[in-house]
Every structure is written in structure tokens, then in C-alpha cells.
Design a protein around this motif. Structure first.
Motif, PDB file in Angstrom:
ATOM      1  N   UNK A  98       0.825  -1.205   0.000  1.00 18.74           N
ATOM      2  CA  UNK A  98       0.000   0.000   0.000  1.00 18.74           C
ATOM      3  C   UNK A  98       0.863   1.261   0.000  1.00 18.74           C
ATOM      4  N   UNK A  99       0.272   2.338  -0.428  1.00 19.06           N
ATOM      5  CA  UNK A  99       0.901   3.656  -0.302  1.00 19.06           C
ATOM      6  C   UNK A  99       0.474   4.211   1.045  1.00 19.06           C
ATOM      7  N   UNK A 100       1.431   4.376   1.923  1.00 19.83           N
ATOM      8  CA  UNK A 100       1.096   4.813   3.280  1.00 19.83           C
ATOM      9  C   UNK A 100       1.049   6.327   3.419  1.00 19.83           C
ATOM     10  N   UNK A 116      12.162  -9.067  -1.051  1.00 20.83           N
ATOM     11  CA  UNK A 116      12.642  -8.735   0.291  1.00 20.83           C
ATOM     12  C   UNK A 116      13.977  -7.988   0.262  1.00 20.83           C
ATOM     13  N   UNK A 117      14.124  -7.154  -0.764  1.00 23.10           N
ATOM     14  CA  UNK A 117      15.297  -6.291  -0.851  1.00 23.10           C
ATOM     15  C   UNK A 117      15.117  -5.044   0.016  1.00 23.10           C
ATOM     16  N   UNK A 118      13.879  -4.802   0.438  1.00 21.19           N
ATOM     17  CA  UNK A 118      13.579  -3.645   1.276  1.00 21.19           C
ATOM     18  C   UNK A 118      12.277  -3.892   2.019  1.00 21.19           C
ATOM     19  N   UNK A 119      12.126  -3.216   3.145  1.00 16.98           N
ATOM     20  CA  UNK A 119      10.881  -3.295   3.915  1.00 16.98           C
ATOM     21  C   UNK A 119       9.912  -2.196   3.509  1.00 16.98           C
ATOM     22  N   UNK A 120      10.451  -1.172   2.873  1.00 19.19           N
ATOM     23  CA  UNK A 120       9.662  -0.014   2.460  1.00 19.19           C
ATOM     24  C   UNK A 120      10.381   0.602   1.261  1.00 19.19           C
ATOM     25  N   UNK A 121       9.630   1.235   0.364  1.00 20.38           N
ATOM     26  CA  UNK A 121      10.247   1.897  -0.794  1.00 20.38           C
ATOM     27  C   UNK A 121       9.742   3.335  -0.888  1.00 20.38           C
ATOM     28  N   UNK A 122      10.689   4.251  -1.020  1.00 20.70           N
ATOM     29  CA  UNK A 122      10.380   5.653  -1.267  1.00 20.70           C
ATOM     30  C   UNK A 122      10.458   5.869  -2.776  1.00 20.70           C
ATOM     31  N   UNK A 123       9.337   6.187  -3.381  1.00 20.90           N
ATOM     32  CA  UNK A 123       9.248   6.300  -4.839  1.00 20.90           C
ATOM     33  C   UNK A 123       8.834   7.704  -5.259  1.00 20.90           C
ATOM     34  N   UNK A 124       9.023   7.989  -6.551  1.00 24.51           N
ATOM     35  CA  UNK A 124       8.409   9.202  -7.063  1.00 24.51           C
ATOM     36  C   UNK A 124       9.145   9.912  -8.162  1.00 24.51           C
ATOM     37  N   UNK A 156       5.508   6.713  -0.131  1.00 21.80           N
ATOM     38  CA  UNK A 156       6.061   5.545   0.554  1.00 21.80           C
ATOM     39  C   UNK A 156       5.189   4.324   0.287  1.00 21.80           C
ATOM     40  N   UNK A 157       5.839   3.207  -0.023  1.00 18.97           N
ATOM     41  CA  UNK A 157       5.136   1.954  -0.262  1.00 18.97           C
ATOM     42  C   UNK A 157       5.568   0.943   0.793  1.00 18.97           C
ATOM     43  N   UNK A 158       4.603   0.300   1.434  1.00 18.75           N
ATOM     44  CA  UNK A 158       4.883  -0.707   2.449  1.00 18.75           C
ATOM     45  C   UNK A 158       3.645  -1.601   2.601  1.00 18.75           C
ATOM     46  N   UNK A 159       3.683  -2.508   3.546  1.00 17.00           N
ATOM     47  CA  UNK A 159       2.523  -3.387   3.750  1.00 17.00           C
ATOM     48  C   UNK A 159       1.336  -2.632   4.328  1.00 17.00           C
TER      49      UNK A 159
END
Length: 205
Positions: free
Chosen positions: A6-8, A162-170, A185-188
Motif C-alpha cells: 500500500x501507499x502509506x 525482500x530487498x527492502x521493507x519499504x520503498x520511497x518512490x516518485x 512511501x510503499x509498504x505493507x
């Protein structure tokens, strides 16, 4: 069962305004980028001594990322497994022009190392990573226009592998007087589905 992501949270900076999750965080009557971004950083209590020495692209990316990552309440004393995937259209062209000006005149030839260091667009990723102790994958792509599908593919891959727990995109673009940042931010956890259509919708909001 595959995990869903999800996008948090998301942040937009353009037209002398900063919005977080669609809500106005800061605005200014100042049209010029440099005084605007300086006043925004002061108002938001941005604590990073190198901020005022950065090029314009790095200031833009750094401030948007700093807002999101501070809101995520990360432990400032710990390393974080957060990947960064950014993109733009102009690369580091604004800084490239400044550097070129410093070497144009053969009688006043004075290339500046402090400017030259920012003549790659991904340097802004380094500044973000240093401030927030991010130790994961990162990349910077150049597109003709905002490419939600490519950002989605990269973020999904990093998280699923599982290269990251969260991704900052844009998207963070600066060219002459035109600037725009849209980071998320993308995370669970989160309430906005991580999909190309949702990314496009948020970007156009």
C-alpha cells in the motif's frame, strides 16, 4: 498467498506549496524556488546542515523525502531497510548549466567542485540516505514524463524479493524555473492500494 502493498503516505511540492496526503502543509506567496524552499525548510524545522549547500534538485527531493520519513517516525539512531526509486525528465540539467557557465570563459576558468558534485541526478538519493540512514537498493530513472507503471514494477519487485521493507518512490524534476516533486512511501501498511492507477490518480490530484 502473495503479500499486498500500500501507499502509506505521499508528498507533493509545486507552485510554492507543499501537500501531504492531499492536505496543505505549507504555502508561500514567494514564486522563486530558492527563497521558497528555504522558507519551507525553516518552517518545517528541517535539521540538516548541508541542506542549504545542495543544488536545487537535491533540495527539492530531500525536503519531500524528509517530510515523509519524519512522519513515518523512524528511529533516528538506527539503520533502515528502505529502498529509493526516483525519476525525472531533466536529469541534473539545472546544475549542469550552472557548472557549464563556470567553465565557459577561458579567461575566468574556475570549475567549482561544490557544483560539480551535483551533476548527477542520483546525488539527491545520497543526501536522503545519509540523513535518514537508509541502507538498501536505490536507482534514478530518466523518462520523458511521469511513469507510474515503471515505478510500480520496481517497488513491487524490491518488496517481493525482500530487498527492502519499504520503498520511497516518485518524481522529482527541476529545470530552470519549473519544479515539481511527488514522492510516496510503499509498504505493507496503508489504506491506498499500491497500483499504477492509484499512483497516477495521486500524482494528478
Amino acid at each position: 498467498m502473495d503479500k499486498t502493498y500500500h501507499i502509506s503516505s505521499y508528498c507533493q511540492i509545486k507552485n510554492s506549496s507543499i501537500l501531504v496526503d492531499g492536505k496543505l502543509l505549507f504555502s508561500s506567496p514567494i514564486l522563486e524556488f530558492q527563497p521558497f524552499i528555504k522558507s519551507a525548510a525553516q518552517h518545517l524545522n528541517t535539521k540538516y546542515s548541508k541542506f542549504y549547500k545542495m543544488d536545487n534538485l537535491s533540495k527539492l527531493a530531500f525536503l519531500a523525502a524528509d517530510i515523509l520519513l519524519k512522519n513515518a517516525e523512524l528511529d533516528a539512531n538506527s539503520e533502515h531497510n528502505i529502498a529509493i526509486v526516483l525519476s525525472n525528465k531533466a536529469s541534473s540539467l539545472d546544475t549542469d548549466r550552472t557548472y557549464q557557465t563556470s567553465i565557459n570563459d577561458p579567461d575566468n576558468f574556475f570549475p567549482s567542485p561544490s557544483v560539480f558534485v551535483y551533476t548527477l541526478p542520483n546525488i539527491c538519493i545520497g543526501e536522503i540516505s545519509i540523513k535518514h540512514q537508509l541502507h538498501s537498493e536505490n536507482c534514478f530513472f530518466i523518462f520523458d514524463s511521469f511513469n507510474a507503471d515503471h515505478l510500480w514494477i520496481n517497488a513491487q519487485s524490491l518488496l517481493k524479493l525482500q530487498k527492502a521493507e519499504m520503498v520511497l518512490c516518485g518524481w522529482v524534476d527541476f529545470d530552470d524555473k519549473n519544479y515539481e516533486a511527488f514522492l510516496y512511501l510503499v509498504e505493507e501498511n496503508g489504506i491506498i492500494a499500491h497500483s499504477p492507477n492509484e499512483i497516477k490518480r495521486l500524482y494528478k490530484t
